[in-house]
Design a protein around this motif. Sequence first.
Motif, PDB file in Angstrom:
ATOM      1  N   ALA C   3      28.159  12.772 -31.157  1.00 28.61           N
ATOM      2  CA  ALA C   3      26.893  13.509 -30.764  1.00 28.61           C
ATOM      3  C   ALA C   3      26.057  13.668 -31.950  1.00 28.61           C
ATOM      4  N   TRP C   4      26.407  13.893 -32.977  1.00 31.98           N
ATOM      5  CA  TRP C   4      25.551  13.727 -34.370  1.00 31.98           C
ATOM      6  C   TRP C   4      25.041  12.764 -34.503  1.00 31.98           C
ATOM      7  N   PHE C   5      25.548  11.461 -34.599  1.00 33.33           N
ATOM      8  CA  PHE C   5      25.174  10.246 -34.708  1.00 33.33           C
ATOM      9  C   PHE C   5      24.172   9.759 -33.887  1.00 33.33           C
ATOM     10  N   SER C   6      24.346  10.318 -32.674  1.00 38.52           N
ATOM     11  CA  SER C   6      23.296   9.813 -31.301  1.00 38.52           C
ATOM     12  C   SER C   6      22.038  10.556 -31.315  1.00 38.52           C
ATOM     13  N   ASP C   7      22.090  11.709 -32.246  1.00 40.29           N
ATOM     14  CA  ASP C   7      20.813  12.430 -32.136  1.00 40.29           C
ATOM     15  C   ASP C   7      19.777  11.921 -33.029  1.00 40.29           C
ATOM     16  N   PRO C   8      18.763  11.104 -32.611  1.00 45.20           N
ATOM     17  CA  PRO C   8      17.629  10.294 -33.174  1.00 45.20           C
ATOM     18  C   PRO C   8      16.974  11.086 -34.339  1.00 45.20           C
ATOM     19  N   THR C   9      17.092  12.455 -34.283  1.00 46.09           N
ATOM     20  CA  THR C   9      16.345  13.168 -35.325  1.00 46.09           C
ATOM     21  C   THR C   9      16.894  13.315 -36.601  1.00 46.09           C
ATOM     22  N   HIS C  10      18.249  13.209 -36.229  1.00 46.12           N
ATOM     23  CA  HIS C  10      19.183  13.015 -37.612  1.00 46.12           C
ATOM     24  C   HIS C  10      18.921  11.717 -38.477  1.00 46.12           C
ATOM     25  N   TRP C  11      18.476  10.680 -37.935  1.00 44.13           N
ATOM     26  CA  TRP C  11      18.134   9.427 -38.336  1.00 44.13           C
ATOM     27  C   TRP C  11      16.748   9.254 -39.349  1.00 44.13           C
ATOM     28  N   THR C  12      15.713   9.905 -38.656  1.00 48.76           N
ATOM     29  CA  THR C  12      14.410   9.602 -39.245  1.00 48.76           C
ATOM     30  C   THR C  12      14.084  10.840 -39.880  1.00 48.76           C
ATOM     31  N   GLY C  13      12.685  10.567 -40.565  1.00 50.24           N
ATOM     32  CA  GLY C  13      12.153  11.903 -41.261  1.00 50.24           C
ATOM     33  C   GLY C  13      12.646  11.630 -42.901  1.00 50.24           C
ATOM     34  N   SER C  14      12.002  12.775 -43.421  1.00 51.73           N
ATOM     35  CA  SER C  14      12.254  12.677 -44.783  1.00 51.73           C
ATOM     36  C   SER C  14      13.553  13.306 -45.405  1.00 51.73           C
ATOM     37  N   ASP C  15      14.375  13.771 -44.266  1.00 47.39           N
ATOM     38  CA  ASP C  15      15.699  14.100 -44.606  1.00 47.39           C
ATOM     39  C   ASP C  15      16.695  13.597 -43.790  1.00 47.39           C
ATOM     40  N   GLY C  16      16.247  12.305 -43.007  1.00 43.08           N
ATOM     41  CA  GLY C  16      17.090  11.762 -42.170  1.00 43.08           C
ATOM     42  C   GLY C  16      17.850  10.659 -42.940  1.00 43.08           C
ATOM     43  N   VAL C  17      19.036  10.225 -42.117  1.00 40.83           N
ATOM     44  CA  VAL C  17      19.988   9.000 -42.615  1.00 40.83           C
ATOM     45  C   VAL C  17      19.276   7.930 -43.532  1.00 40.83           C
ATOM     46  N   PHE C  18      18.167   7.547 -42.809  1.00 35.29           N
ATOM     47  CA  PHE C  18      17.528   6.299 -43.448  1.00 35.29           C
ATOM     48  C   PHE C  18      17.201   6.477 -44.945  1.00 35.29           C
ATOM     49  N   ALA C  19      16.357   7.837 -45.105  1.00 33.70           N
ATOM     50  CA  ALA C  19      15.613   8.317 -46.368  1.00 33.70           C
ATOM     51  C   ALA C  19      16.730   8.380 -47.076  1.00 33.70           C
ATOM     52  N   LEU C  20      17.988   9.144 -46.958  1.00 37.60           N
ATOM     53  CA  LEU C  20      18.986   9.418 -47.833  1.00 37.60           C
ATOM     54  C   LEU C  20      19.824   8.307 -48.351  1.00 37.60           C
ATOM     55  N   VAL C  21      20.002   7.278 -47.373  1.00 35.62           N
ATOM     56  CA  VAL C  21      20.570   5.965 -47.938  1.00 35.62           C
ATOM     57  C   VAL C  21      19.688   5.499 -49.093  1.00 35.62           C
ATOM     58  N   ILE C  22      18.436   5.372 -48.567  1.00 27.56           N
ATOM     59  CA  ILE C  22      17.594   4.644 -49.495  1.00 27.56           C
ATOM     60  C   ILE C  22      17.725   5.537 -50.980  1.00 27.56           C
ATOM     61  N   GLN C  23      17.356   6.840 -50.956  1.00 29.31           N
ATOM     62  CA  GLN C  23      17.486   7.691 -52.262  1.00 29.31           C
ATOM     63  C   GLN C  23      18.885   7.436 -52.707  1.00 29.31           C
ATOM     64  N   HIS C  24      20.060   7.390 -52.199  1.00 30.15           N
ATOM     65  CA  HIS C  24      21.472   7.067 -52.770  1.00 30.15           C
ATOM     66  C   HIS C  24      21.467   5.640 -53.491  1.00 30.15           C
ATOM     67  N   LEU C  25      20.788   4.701 -52.737  1.00 29.72           N
ATOM     68  CA  LEU C  25      20.871   3.433 -53.435  1.00 29.72           C
ATOM     69  C   LEU C  25      19.846   3.409 -54.743  1.00 29.72           C
ATOM     70  N   ILE C  26      18.769   3.959 -54.756  1.00 32.84           N
ATOM     71  CA  ILE C  26      17.779   4.017 -55.586  1.00 32.84           C
ATOM     72  C   ILE C  26      18.525   4.697 -56.828  1.00 32.84           C
ATOM     73  N   TYR C  27      18.968   6.041 -56.762  1.00 32.20           N
ATOM     74  CA  TYR C  27      19.574   6.715 -57.982  1.00 32.20           C
ATOM     75  C   TYR C  27      20.527   5.846 -58.244  1.00 32.20           C
ATOM     76  N   SER C  28      21.408   5.208 -57.560  1.00 32.50           N
ATOM     77  CA  SER C  28      22.606   4.417 -57.871  1.00 32.50           C
ATOM     78  C   SER C  28      22.302   3.108 -58.812  1.00 32.50           C
ATOM     79  N   GLY C  29      21.218   2.575 -58.191  1.00 27.58           N
ATOM     80  CA  GLY C  29      20.622   1.370 -58.739  1.00 27.58           C
ATOM     81  C   GLY C  29      20.234   1.550 -60.159  1.00 27.58           C
ATOM     82  N   VAL C  30      19.116   2.672 -60.359  1.00 26.14           N
ATOM     83  CA  VAL C  30      18.724   2.951 -61.493  1.00 26.14           C
ATOM     84  C   VAL C  30      19.883   3.123 -62.553  1.00 26.14           C
ATOM     85  N   ALA C  31      20.857   3.954 -62.018  1.00 27.39           N
ATOM     86  CA  ALA C  31      22.210   4.455 -63.117  1.00 27.39           C
ATOM     87  C   ALA C  31      22.764   3.262 -63.359  1.00 27.39           C
TER      88      ALA C  31
END
Lengths: 371, 216, 223
Positions: C3-31
């Motif tokens: 249910a959590w995954f199928s809720d579209p509001t969890h995916w988009t927006g500034s604290d959605g999954v997509f944004a978090l993945v990008i952030q995670h990748l950026i911090y990891s990449g820089v490090a």
Amino acid sequence: MITFDTVSKHYRGQTVAVDKLSLTAPTGKLTIFVGPSGCGKTTSLRMVNRLIAPSSGRILLDGEPTDTMDVAVLRRKIGYVIQNAGLFPHRTVVQNIATTARLNGTPKDQALRIAHDLLERVGLSSAFANRYPWQLSGGQQQRVGVARALASDPKFMLMDEPFSAVDPVVRGQLQDEFLRLQRDIGKTIIMVTHDIDEALKLGDQVVVLRTGGTLAQVATPQELLARPADDFVADFIGRDRGYRVLGFAEFAKGGVPLGAEPTATLGATPETLRQIATDRWVLVTDPLNRPLGWADVDSLKGPLRDGDLNLSGTLAVEGSSLRHVLDAVLSSPSGRGVIVGQSGELMGTVTLSHVAEAIEAARTGRLGTQP
Amino acid sequence: MRFDWLYRESGRIAELFLWHLGLSVIPVVIGLLLALPLGWLAQRAGFFRSTLLGAAGLLYTIPSLALFVLLPLVLGTRILDPMNVVVALTVYALALLVRTVSDGLESVPPDVIQAANAMGYRRLPRLFVVELPLAVPVIAAGLRVAVVSNVSIVSVAALIGTPQLGLLFTQGLQLRFLTPIIAGIVLCVLLAALLDGLVLFAAKRMTPWQPGGAER
Amino acid sequence: MIAWFSDPTHWTGSDGVFALVIQHLIYSGVALFFACLIGLPIGLYVGHTGRGVVLIAGLANALRSLPSLGLIVLLVILFGPVFASDMAFIVPSIIVLVLLAVPPIMSGTYAGVAAVDPAAVDAARGMGKRPLDILFDVELPCALPLIFSGLRSATLQIISTATIAAYVSLGGLGRLIIDGRAQNDYYQMAAGAVLVGALALLVDLAIGILSRLTVSPGLTRRL
Ligand SMILES: Nc1ncnc2c1ncn2[C@@H]1O[C@H](COP(=O)(O)OP(=O)(O)O)[C@@H](O)[C@H]1O
Ligand SMILES: [Mg+2]
């Protein structure tokens, strides 16, 4: 020409690896450094391309001192072959060979062409071109190592125990092929070995070093066998000196008279053989008159078959050294040594007394020319 | 550094230290006991090798915090249950040690195994009398890595509330107070050094035939 | 959780999954970038010259025993006040990520270079290759398999520790776990954990593919 001018090497001021070495490796000749383990052969060799810096003295290439040259430029002029080939594991065979040509500024496709040509010259088929070193046997890797050193067509070559890491059969093949190659290319080579037989077989000039890195003797292989400078050299050359000396050119074509030998072919009956035979043994040949072995007339029961043949006798090719001729006699069950022509056809047989006469003649002839 | 605070809290810190010790050691011991037979299976090449080592590599890839959080789903435990941490760390230790044990057995010279066979050793006695003792240096090296990294990973469990030295870090951040943080780091490093030394010592005792003991 | 995954509001927006993945990748990449910048040259230098072997081995051991969570918290408190805004926790977190990632890269590179067949290096010198050519044409390519394995451990270490750094407010998938815990929302925590695990596996896979593409088959003995 590579000249050592009172070259010494001390490690940490203590160990003397090479002591005031002076000698010349003549142009176009194969000079061999030989001596017991730890006598400074490798150190001497590696001082030529300055992988090791001499503590004192100079080394000259064609009269030009090496110590003032740019070290990379110096090394690019000299082919370098080592015991375990040292191929680059991440490069294919042709890429490996092309390396030295590329280092000397040859354009890439031309370097690859040279590499492909060299592959054949060192006895590898073009199927090996795109393999990686791990897919090659030790002997094949060594061939690639030689080809890689040759790809820049250097005037000089340094080889450190190039044939030591392979089994005796392959070693013999590599040595023979290398002799043939050197006859064509005529490089100025210094080769290191601890194997006196290899030194005598390959060298135009042999340099014997003794422990402590001092020079014991510089001589041709024949001279070394005939006149070792001292006990150390005599000991190092080992036993069979008198016998091994028969292997050299002056004992070739000794003019041993050939006797005619009656022959039979497979399938002959015991009666036929007894008619031909001059004693117990009859030489058996194939339809092209190439010797197959000796048949023992006395023990033959039925028609002559493959399994009846005695194969112990070696064959001496016409014109080969007295060492081979003598061996053919000694190994033959009939006491008659079989001499064959270049394509293996029977020329005739020789007897021990004739060989002995030839040896005696050659020996006195050689002694006669002694100063 | 507020030593009076340390003194006042020493009882609780000691308790956290013991928790940390237990959470670091127990999983490695269980992991080793499981890894010995599995590593032995893996070393005998073929299907087991690729499957076991592949699975081990996969498990090792999962970040520790994620594993702590996901295990309640698998085990049916509650999120605060220390069992989650024990199981997660056992999984890591096992993943690392399966490879280590298999490498260790692989490092036994084939000549030695052949000699043992020629003497008439059967497979299992040969394993215990010949192969495992000779594999000790390699296994010990892996064990040291497992123990030392475990000490560090245990402290992460503070984020889901499991008691151990990591709680000093979360407390320090909440209070903006350096003393517990420094104390926690120092104790963690000491504990790691202690356990590392212990493994090293044990390995040396078990390999008197090695020049210089277990260090290779 | 589904249910959590199928809720579209969890995916988009500034604290959605997509944004978090990008952030995670950026911090990891820089490090990872900075860790390579430090670890690779040191590893190459030590491997090439054989100097400082004991030093980097000791350093790697010491760094491994440092608790990452303690280190992050310590640096945030120490350096936090020095920086303005988000940098107060981003900089300390990245420093810790780099600190943890340098040892495996450094040791892998060193071990790779040290393990190169000495005969191949001798041959390269003997044929007149200059030191830097030997390093980049022979030693580095031959060391790649071990460099990649060091890179792999370093990357996993970074992704794992970046998750923990959510505790000091760093963005990335760790947010879901930490915030979920604060809000007593287990499904959000579990979703975060699944996503972090998946991210780690995918990045690991990507590095594996990269290593297949760059390491010579002459070394992997795979055809
Ligand atoms: N790097 C070195 N440091 C100290 N001694 C060395 C070194 N290399 C060689 N030696 C010593 O120098 C002597 C000659 O060595 P080497 O030239 O390798 O002998 P060979 O090739 O004839 O077996 C030996 O006694 C050896 O121990
Ligand atoms: Mg030598």
